[in-house]
Each structure stands twice: as C-alpha cells, then as structure tokens.
Enzyme design. Sequence first.
Site, short mmCIF file in Angstrom:
data_model
loop_
_atom_site.label_atom_id
_atom_site.label_comp_id
_atom_site.label_asym_id
_atom_site.label_seq_id
_atom_site.Cartn_x
_atom_site.Cartn_y
_atom_site.Cartn_z
CE1 TYR A 132 2.54 -10.38 -22.49
CE2 TYR A 132 2.55 -8.69 -20.95
CZ TYR A 132 2.49 -9.03 -22.21
OH TYR A 132 2.48 -8.07 -23.26
NE ARG B 80 10.79 -7.90 -30.36
CZ ARG B 80 9.48 -7.87 -29.80
NH1 ARG B 80 9.07 -8.31 -28.54
NH2 ARG B 80 8.64 -7.81 -30.69
N GLY B 81 15.42 -4.35 -25.88
CA GLY B 81 16.75 -4.26 -25.03
C GLY B 81 17.88 -3.96 -25.81
N PRO C 65 9.95 -0.38 -26.51
CG PRO C 65 9.94 1.09 -24.79
CD PRO C 65 9.18 -0.21 -25.29
CG LEU C 66 14.27 0.86 -24.21
CD1 LEU C 66 14.86 0.67 -22.71
CD2 LEU C 66 14.93 2.38 -24.85
CG HIS D 4 -1.91 -9.70 -26.12
ND1 HIS D 4 -1.62 -10.59 -25.22
CD2 HIS D 4 -1.09 -8.94 -26.83
CE1 HIS D 4 -0.29 -10.30 -25.22
NE2 HIS D 4 0.00 -9.50 -26.12
#
Length: 321
Positions: free
Chosen positions: A50, A204-205, A201-202, A121
């Site tokens: 990241y 990716r927006g 959980p959203l 990962h």
Amino acid sequence: MAQRKLGRLGLEVSALGLGTMMMPDNDESVRTIHGALDLGVTLFDTADIYGDGFMKGEFGGNERMVGRALKGRRDRAVIATKFGIVSPEMKTQGHPAYVKKSVDASLLQLGIDYIDVYYQHRIDPYTPIEETVGAMAELVQAGKVRYIGLSEATPDQIRRAHAVHPLTAVETEYSLWSREVEDEVLPVLQELGIGFVPYSPLGRGFLTGQIRTLDDLPENDYRRFFPRFQGDNFVKNLEVVVLIEKFAARKGCTPSQLALAWLLAQSEQLVPIPGTKRLDRVKENLGALEITLSAEELADIERISPKEVAAGERYPTFMQS
C-alpha cells in the site's frame, strides 16, 4: 466500543476496524487514525504494497504512515499487515526466505517490535502453502508476529494452512454486492474457528451512494478499471444502490451504515475494515454498530441484494488470475 473475537487464540478487537489502503501519506490521514483510535477503533489494516510508491517498485509507504500515526499509541492498537504481492501485475511470492525478509521490512517500516496479525496477501501458486505458513509459524515463535492469517484463500488452502499453524483470521472481499464467500469459505471458517475480516465492505465505495457517475472518481482512480464500474455494469449496479438508499432512508440511517449493519449481522466472528481517509466517514461507519436489523428486514435486504446481484467481475482479468 463493541468488541469481537477473531479466531480461538484470544485476539479481541473493535467490532469495526479501519482499512488504510487509500490513505495518502499526509497529516489528514494521521489525524483520522488518531480520531478513530480515540473513538474506540483498535484494528488498523495495512500492507507492504500500500502506498503511492508501489507502482514504481517501492514498498512500505502506507506502513510508514500508519506507524507514524500510531507512534506512542502502540499499546492501544492492533496492527495487521500483509506480504506476498511483489509487483503491480499481481505476481506473488511465498517462499520462506521471502516471508522472513518481508516481516523484517514491515517491522522497520511500521517502527514496531511485533505485528499483531500477519497475512499472506495472495497465495503463491508455486510455493506449497505449508512451506509459507511454516515460515509464518516461525515468526510467531520468534515473537515477531502474534497471529497469522490469509487473504483471498480457497477453502482447501485455508484447511492446509490451518493444519500447519492455527489461523486467527482470513481476509476477503465481502459486502452486499460481493457474497461469493458465503458458499464455501464462511462455512469452513466457522467449522475451524477462524475469524473473518471483510475488506471493501462498502463495495469499494459504491454502496455509499456517493458515486453516481464515473466523473465522481478522480481521473487516476484505480476503480475506473474495475468491471463493476464500467458501462452497462455501472448502470445496473447503481439501480441496486438506489434500492439500498431507499431502504436506508426508511430505516433512518445512511446506505453505508445499512451495508455495514447487514454485514455485522452475518456472523459474530466477523470484523469489517471499511477504508476512508476522513474522520467524519469513520464516525458515520461506526453508527452501524447502533443499528439492529430484524429477521424481516434482513429478508427484505436479501430480496434487494441477493447473491450474484452485482454486474461484472470483482477484479480485472489480470488481477483475478
């Protein structure tokens, strides 16, 4: 803050964590992490890839930011990070020597003496998972890692890894529009007593209701290349989001809160890690912990957003492989 247990080895964290992948290395991100910690969030999720530098072959940018934000607050935080992706093309590496090299790099970048949860990962298809997890187990024995986990693993890989050393958590995408894990992964985790950490959980927006057209995304936003954000897929997925918005309005909450409350209702061994760089979004997401959904409401949501409702694949083809 409500607490939840991940796995059977004693790890307890806040019922909602914070994903830091999209956080830039700036003062706002540090303030957001500080604010989340003050609000009771204890689980902070990062990875060695990241950060803006990864596309140029640089590792650890986000870890350094997270480490700086949590400096002096280490005893209040559960820090999770990951290893195993070695290139922007999603090439993977799980050789024991690489595992040991990676953990030392992450410890240095985070500025800490041990990592609370260390994930592989992505699974390396060329290194037996038993060898990778064996090396991770050695890290636990050495005191460099407290608990281990996998990300985006199959049921067979989970079983084989768990037989070498108990897994505390598995991290995989899971939301109202990504429910593939319900068929095989979640039953295995429940059987083996492994915790589950849903990322994105959203959606990716998308499930926030804040994205109405591609113009709502920055020109360099990676989501523009994802199938669910393109063409007819975008239009069909937006139709589902509108239904979720209407349901949330009747419930007196935001779409984000509804999506997270639905997720939290799926299992007590589940801790979502919604990502945001803004403290007001953290506060909004935490409001989901105050929402209770009845059996009838859960059934209504199921009708709105059943399995496989999302149009398009989760990832572009090169990332899926």
